[in-house]
Design an enzyme around this catalytic site. Sequence first.
Site, PDB file in Angstrom:
ATOM      1  N   CYS A 197       7.469  -1.805   2.544  1.00  0.00           N
ATOM      2  CA  CYS A 197       8.254  -1.214   1.453  1.00  0.00           C
ATOM      3  C   CYS A 197       9.342  -0.296   1.998  1.00  0.00           C
ATOM      4  O   CYS A 197      10.469  -0.300   1.501  1.00  0.00           O
ATOM      5  CB  CYS A 197       7.337  -0.481   0.474  1.00  0.00           C
ATOM      6  SG  CYS A 197       6.389  -1.639  -0.540  1.00  0.00           S
ATOM      7  N   SER A 216       0.829  -1.211   0.000  1.00  0.00           N
ATOM      8  CA  SER A 216       0.000   0.000   0.000  1.00  0.00           C
ATOM      9  C   SER A 216       0.862   1.259   0.000  1.00  0.00           C
ATOM     10  O   SER A 216       2.056   1.203   0.296  1.00  0.00           O
ATOM     11  CB  SER A 216      -0.889   0.010   1.231  1.00  0.00           C
ATOM     12  OG  SER A 216      -1.797  -1.045   1.134  1.00  0.00           O
ATOM     13  N   GLN A 259       1.329   3.741   1.978  1.00  0.00           N
ATOM     14  CA  GLN A 259       2.129   4.067   3.173  1.00  0.00           C
ATOM     15  C   GLN A 259       2.715   2.793   3.782  1.00  0.00           C
ATOM     16  O   GLN A 259       2.761   2.635   5.003  1.00  0.00           O
ATOM     17  CB  GLN A 259       1.256   4.806   4.192  1.00  0.00           C
ATOM     18  CG  GLN A 259       1.037   6.265   3.875  1.00  0.00           C
ATOM     19  CD  GLN A 259       2.324   7.095   4.040  1.00  0.00           C
ATOM     20  OE1 GLN A 259       3.277   6.684   4.698  1.00  0.00           O
ATOM     21  NE2 GLN A 259       2.349   8.270   3.429  1.00  0.00           N
ATOM     22  N   SER A 260       3.185   1.902   2.937  1.00  0.00           N
ATOM     23  CA  SER A 260       3.622   0.585   3.399  1.00  0.00           C
ATOM     24  C   SER A 260       4.871   0.622   4.281  1.00  0.00           C
ATOM     25  O   SER A 260       5.900   1.193   3.911  1.00  0.00           O
ATOM     26  CB  SER A 260       3.905  -0.288   2.180  1.00  0.00           C
ATOM     27  OG  SER A 260       4.671  -1.404   2.549  1.00  0.00           O
ATOM     28  N   ASN A 261       4.770  -0.052   5.427  1.00  0.00           N
ATOM     29  CA  ASN A 261       5.932  -0.219   6.308  1.00  0.00           C
ATOM     30  C   ASN A 261       6.904  -1.224   5.706  1.00  0.00           C
ATOM     31  O   ASN A 261       8.112  -1.090   5.821  1.00  0.00           O
ATOM     32  CB  ASN A 261       5.479  -0.724   7.683  1.00  0.00           C
ATOM     33  CG  ASN A 261       4.438   0.187   8.294  1.00  0.00           C
ATOM     34  OD1 ASN A 261       4.642   1.391   8.366  1.00  0.00           O
ATOM     35  ND2 ASN A 261       3.305  -0.369   8.706  1.00  0.00           N
TER      36      ASN A 261
END
Length: 357
Positions: A89, A83, A85-87
């Site tokens: 990534c 997503s 705001q991916s943690n």
Amino acid sequence: MAAFSISEIKKRIADFPKKNLIHLPTPLQKLENLSQELGGPEIYIKRDDMTGLAFGGNKSRKLEFIIQDVLNKKADAIVTWASLQSNWCLQTAAAARKFDIRPILILFKTYDLPEEYDGNLLLDYILDADVIIKEAEKGKAVRIEDIYEIVKAVENEVKEWGHTPYVAPIGGSMVGGSMEKPLGAISYVNAFVELLEQAAKQGLEINYVLHATGSGGTKGGLAVGAKALKEDTKVLGISVSENKESYGKEVLTIARDTVKALSLDLSMAKEDIIILDEYIKEGYGILNKEVSKALRFVAIKEGIFLDPVYTGKAMAALIDLVQKGYFKKRDKVVFFHTGGTPALFPNKQHLVNLLKK
Ligand SMILES: Cc1ncc(COP(=O)(O)O)c(C=O)c1O
């Protein structure tokens, strides 16, 4: 009796080499004020938000194994997705950069947040990651079936740039892409071992472990750890996006792949994967009143910040379960803080609105 000894499990995990990226063990602390205030079981917190890579979180445990796999495969770029705001990534980009691996992130707009340099998106930018933003259905986590073509196209493009890409599945959980073994889940079998060793030192008998579950690697690994080492510890996964029937099957696949990879003579059944899905509420990544209250409660009582998408939902669930009398008063419950706090900032408006009411 436990099916395996800690030293046996450690030996199996040692067959999977890893890069040292983080500070271990993460602290195991008692939440004195929270336990007292709720008047239920004794609540402890496992601080996987303090792993020390970027802003910390469960993904950095997984990446210790995955980065080693990238290097073994002589790849010089990593392609992954999640997503906006991916943690996952962000953590992947930070880990990759340390080893001179180029991070290429495909970020899907699964919720109504602006494409601003804020939270993880700002951190991705500081890391100079290649970011590709795509539209997606709101309130749902990304599923590989829906985006396979996009990932394939990016992988091919990265090859055209002259790189050898490693395609890492979302969350480093389900075997797929270039990851042939469930490395993320293996790192969470390791986390369960670490937890048991700490608990033994503190004279603590753990009855429950509770954590947020998304792509399933954390859940799969902890469930295998519990089954192998301490079957009377129940691992409760609080789903943030998927209903327990279909999602439970995916996690069971991850758990079975993990058992196989570690050559454990252990049969993982449906009942070993406990998932509660009633806290998804409005959908993936959508904040609600209970989550905002849980965030404030833990911040005020313990000076600890949770994140709005995962740990905030899991804490809202824990509070609700205590209030419903799910646990006995003498139970010891360990809450895994799996990180994700940078996502507080892009959610500021929603959060302030909910807290004001
Ligand atoms: C902060 C945080 N907690 C928990 C999870 C869920 O972990 P898993 O994907 O292993 O189920 C995630 C996944 O992105 C996360 O970012």
